[in-house]
Scaffold this motif. Structure first.
Motif, short mmCIF file in Angstrom:
data_model
loop_
_atom_site.label_atom_id
_atom_site.label_comp_id
_atom_site.label_asym_id
_atom_site.label_seq_id
_atom_site.Cartn_x
_atom_site.Cartn_y
_atom_site.Cartn_z
N LEU A 1 42.26 68.62 56.37
CA LEU A 1 41.59 69.01 55.20
C LEU A 1 40.91 70.33 54.95
N GLU B 1 39.05 72.15 52.68
CA GLU B 1 37.73 72.11 52.02
C GLU B 1 36.33 72.37 52.99
N LEU C 1 31.08 60.59 54.77
CA LEU C 1 31.70 61.08 56.09
C LEU C 1 30.58 61.47 56.76
N LEU D 1 31.80 62.39 50.58
CA LEU D 1 31.05 63.47 51.76
C LEU D 1 29.91 62.97 52.39
N ARG E 1 33.24 72.44 52.99
CA ARG E 1 32.42 71.42 53.21
C ARG E 1 32.85 70.15 54.06
N ILE E 2 34.04 69.76 53.68
CA ILE E 2 34.42 68.48 54.28
C ILE E 2 34.83 68.96 55.85
N ARG E 3 35.29 69.97 56.19
CA ARG E 3 35.44 70.21 57.62
C ARG E 3 33.98 70.24 58.39
N LEU F 1 37.78 61.70 49.47
CA LEU F 1 37.66 63.22 49.62
C LEU F 1 38.47 64.29 48.92
N ARG F 2 39.88 63.61 48.75
CA ARG F 2 40.77 64.51 48.08
C ARG F 2 40.73 64.14 46.68
N THR G 1 31.12 68.82 57.45
CA THR G 1 30.62 67.49 57.46
C THR G 1 31.33 66.87 58.61
N GLN H 1 34.13 62.90 45.28
CA GLN H 1 34.23 63.66 46.37
C GLN H 1 32.92 63.55 46.95
N ILE I 1 40.78 64.40 60.07
CA ILE I 1 39.76 65.04 58.74
C ILE I 1 39.70 66.43 58.86
#
Length: 170
Positions: free
Chosen positions: A84, A86, A65, A62, A88-90, A50-51, A92, A58, A80
């Motif tokens: 994190l 970002e 995830l 994702l 989209r990461i949050r 992810l990083r 997801t 990434q 996470i």
């Protein structure tokens, strides 16, 4: 990628070593392999993906995830979500948390509804209406009676959708 299909814990160590390869195709393959590895240890490697500075790595991380939502994944998913930045990461991570049918996950969704900005608040609202544990309804009702302002309206809408206001003095 085939290592992930084995779905056994022992493949994590070789995947961790493979991720060290400079070839981004190998790193993307490692992230795709994680989709089927439902272990807490999976998340250490997933966070590295992810990083990653590579969009393909990434993106594969994702996607993994979004598929890792099992009871023991709750704590790593929350970590996470909180660590994190970002969007989209949050989102997801929150989506995966919302697919864990534990009260702990439901409480976290309520916290996201109450304290996160849009669009995470809207996502939490949707996930709460779809939440797969009816035991969350009394907890939602408690928050509804304590809350004021826009969050109360959100909670009311959720409770109406899940049938949680009937017989609750409304």
């Amino acid at each position: 990628e085939g290592l992930g299909d084995l779905q056994v814990y022992v493949v994590l160590r070789p995947l961790e070593r493979l991720f060290e390869a400079p070839d981004l195709r190998v790193q993307r393959g490692v992230m795709r392999a994680l989709r089927c590895l439902f272990f807490k240890r999976t998340f250490g490697l997933l966070v590295r993906g992810l990083r990653s500075g590579d969009g393909g790595v990434q993106g594969a991380a994702l996607e993994a995830l979004g598929r890792l939502h099992f009871n023991h994944a709750f704590d790593p998913l929350v970590r996470i979500f909180r660590e994190l930045e970002e969007p989209r990461i949050r989102a997801t991570a929150l989506e995966s948390i919302g697919r864990i049918p534990s009260l702990e996950a439901g409480d976290f969704l309520i916290e996201a509804l109450r304290y996160e900005p849009e669009p995470l608040r809207g996502l939490a609202r949707r996930l709460l209406t779809e939440f797969d544990n009816r035991e969350i309804i009394p907890i939602l009702r408690q928050h509804y009676y304590m809350e004021t302002g826009p969050r109360r309206a959100d909670l009311e809408a959720i409770l109406r959708q899940v049938g949680g206001l009937a017989g609750a003095g409304q």
